[in-house]
Design a protein around this motif. Structure first.
Motif, PDB file in Angstrom:
ATOM      1  N   LEU A  75      47.342  44.451  39.482  1.00  0.00           N
ATOM      2  CA  LEU A  75      46.414  45.474  40.076  1.00  0.00           C
ATOM      3  C   LEU A  75      46.895  46.607  39.724  1.00  0.00           C
ATOM      4  O   LEU A  75      47.814  47.086  40.207  1.00  0.00           O
ATOM      5  CB  LEU A  75      46.538  44.801  41.751  1.00  0.00           C
ATOM      6  CG  LEU A  75      45.806  45.781  42.813  1.00  0.00           C
ATOM      7  CD1 LEU A  75      44.252  45.550  42.404  1.00  0.00           C
ATOM      8  CD2 LEU A  75      46.180  45.376  44.298  1.00  0.00           C
ATOM      9  N   ALA A 157      44.763  41.895  46.695  1.00  0.00           N
ATOM     10  CA  ALA A 157      46.235  41.666  45.948  1.00  0.00           C
ATOM     11  C   ALA A 157      46.668  40.294  46.139  1.00  0.00           C
ATOM     12  O   ALA A 157      47.703  39.707  45.570  1.00  0.00           O
ATOM     13  CB  ALA A 157      47.312  42.783  46.833  1.00  0.00           C
ATOM     14  N   ILE A 161      48.224  38.160  42.459  1.00  0.00           N
ATOM     15  CA  ILE A 161      48.460  39.311  41.939  1.00  0.00           C
ATOM     16  C   ILE A 161      50.100  39.283  41.721  1.00  0.00           C
ATOM     17  O   ILE A 161      50.759  38.851  42.610  1.00  0.00           O
ATOM     18  CB  ILE A 161      47.952  40.706  42.605  1.00  0.00           C
ATOM     19  CG1 ILE A 161      46.532  40.729  42.586  1.00  0.00           C
ATOM     20  CG2 ILE A 161      48.857  41.816  41.953  1.00  0.00           C
ATOM     21  CD1 ILE A 161      46.038  41.038  40.911  1.00  0.00           C
ATOM     22  N   ALA A 164      51.807  45.244  40.992  1.00  0.00           N
ATOM     23  CA  ALA A 164      50.907  46.480  41.499  1.00  0.00           C
ATOM     24  C   ALA A 164      51.340  47.695  40.847  1.00  0.00           C
ATOM     25  O   ALA A 164      52.408  48.000  41.026  1.00  0.00           O
ATOM     26  CB  ALA A 164      50.631  46.492  43.135  1.00  0.00           C
ATOM     27  N   THR A 332      50.809  46.975  49.324  1.00  0.00           N
ATOM     28  CA  THR A 332      51.215  46.051  48.453  1.00  0.00           C
ATOM     29  C   THR A 332      52.605  45.548  48.340  1.00  0.00           C
ATOM     30  O   THR A 332      53.087  44.474  48.256  1.00  0.00           O
ATOM     31  CB  THR A 332      50.798  46.269  46.924  1.00  0.00           C
ATOM     32  OG1 THR A 332      51.293  47.510  46.404  1.00  0.00           O
ATOM     33  CG2 THR A 332      49.411  46.351  46.779  1.00  0.00           C
ATOM     34  N   THR A 339      56.077  46.545  43.175  1.00  0.00           N
ATOM     35  CA  THR A 339      54.903  47.863  42.998  1.00  0.00           C
ATOM     36  C   THR A 339      55.649  49.123  42.628  1.00  0.00           C
ATOM     37  O   THR A 339      56.715  49.274  42.972  1.00  0.00           O
ATOM     38  CB  THR A 339      54.537  47.912  44.583  1.00  0.00           C
ATOM     39  OG1 THR A 339      53.670  46.811  45.025  1.00  0.00           O
ATOM     40  CG2 THR A 339      53.541  49.008  44.414  1.00  0.00           C
TER      41      THR A 339
END
Length: 393
Positions: A75, A157, A161, A164, A332, A339
């Motif tokens: 993402l 998300a 996912i 991120a 996220t 992330t």
């Protein structure tokens, strides 16, 4: 720099100029939607399917995905709004001085939007199928806390996912971001009673005086040693110098370092605002701590190590940092998704008249994003393949 690289850099700067010269303050829907229209044209050319998420108060959001991959692993999140008032672009249009580009929103984060497009272009041009394995969210309200896009980011998300990548700009030294404070915004509105300050001041109840008491108490909540910051950064009130004020408003910015502090600080703010110091005034408190902190945990550390390795392949030393500023990375990260933030180009002085982009970082950060997407997709596809073989044997 060879001719082809120079041509691409020139193209990128031309697109950045178009975006910077389009006002897109968080409350200027028309301008944000125009930025979205410009960007969506490029994603459509790359073969992506675009879902528009209409908004009435803010600019529209966009969810962008390749039709050939139903569950992309990565993402990418980037915002289209800026903090600048409508008309700023005309007053301070895009300009280049030496190796820097200037203009409202040039680094936060219009250059990042262009970086995303050109990274995906490069992957497609190289026939690298990794470009199909990303989902992109362009949102319109990040600068004001993502009130209408948080749910969208979290919902998308949650659909498989694995990583991120948030495209906020890199720090001035090129560092990416692996930790952020949580943050929120409160509004305290005081209602008093107006009266002439010379003829009958005793009949008045000063809203400004009450707000002053509250500002002192709210600022006393600061605990910088433990990462707590409470700041009444903007106030308004009063009708005339010779009138006891009947109304006053304060805007409160709050930052916290841990999840536990969210409830603790929220309770203290509510407690401060629950009782009037000036008899006869009334207090209305609204708002909350809307962004959780982004904590550098095991998953984020492991992802950062991958970014460092990719950077090393490109002869780039990648460092990380923690910042007090907020971003959509907090959402996220709080979901447990590895992330990384600050993957955009390098620049500085965001939110000011001196905001700038370091032009040489455009191609460097584009290449970093290209290699990182390829690496992450390749790893996930290989793991999926190994899992399939193990189950079949």
């Amino acid at each position: 720099m060879d001719g082809n690289v120079r041509r691409i850099e020139t193209e990128m700067l031309e697109l950045i100029e178009k975006l910077v010269n389009t006002d897109s303050g968080s409350y200027y829907k028309k301008g944000i939607d125009q930025v979205g229209k410009i960007l969506c044209h490029y994603f459509q050319e790359l073969g992506y399917k675009i879902k528009t998420v209409p908004q009435e108060e803010y600019g529209n959001h966009y969810v962008i995905q390749h039709p050939e991959v139903s569950a992309p692993e990565i993402l990418l999140v980037a915002h289209m709004d800026t903090v600048f008032e409508t008309g700023t672009a005309a007053l301070r249009p895009f300009q280049i001085k030496g190796t820097r580009a200037y203009g409202p929103g040039v680094i936060d984060m219009k250059a990042s939007l262009v970086t995303v497009i050109y990274a995906l272009k490069q992957l497609k041009r190289a026939n690298n199928q990794a470009y199909k394995h990303v989902k992109i969210i362009l949102n319109s309200d990040e600068e004001i806390g993502s009130p209408s896009s948080r749910a969208l980011i979290e919902s998308e998300a949650a659909k498989g996912i694995q990583y991120a990548l948030v495209m906020e700009p890199a720090r001035k030294d090129g560092s990416i971001v692996t930790g952020r404070k949580g943050n929120g915004h409160y509004i305290i509105e005081i209602k008093g009673k107006a009266a002439h300050s010379g003829i009958e001041p005793e009949k008045g109840r000063s809203a400004i005086q009450e707000l002053a008491f509250k500002i002192v108490k709210l600022h006393a909540l600061n605990d910088h040693e433990h990462g707590i910051s409470v700041n009444v950064g903007m106030i308004e009130g009063g009708d005339a110098i010779n009138t006891i004020s009947a109304r006053a408003v304060g805007h409160i910015d709050v930052r916290v370092a841990t999840v536990e502090q969210i409830e603790e600080v929220a309770h203290k703010i509510e407690e401060v605002c629950s009782v009037s110091d000036v008899v006869g005034t009334k207090i209305d408190l609204s708002g909350n701590i809307s962004r959780p902190p982004m904590i550098k945990n095991k998953q984020i550390t492991e992802l950062f190590e991958i970014v460092k390795e990719v950077g090393k392949e490109l002869n780039m030393e990648i460092k990380d940092t923690k910042t007090g500023g907020g971003s959509d990375a907090s959402f996220t990260a709080a979901m447990g998704i590895p992330t990384i933030d600050g993957l955009g180009p390098i620049g500085g002085n965001a939110h000011s008249e001196k905001e700038y982009l370091e032009i040489p970082s455009l191609m460097e950060r584009t290449e970093l994003l290209v290699k990182l997407i390829h690496r992450l997709v390749d790893e996930k596809l290989n793991k999926r393949k190994d899992s399939y073989i193990a189950k079949s044997s």
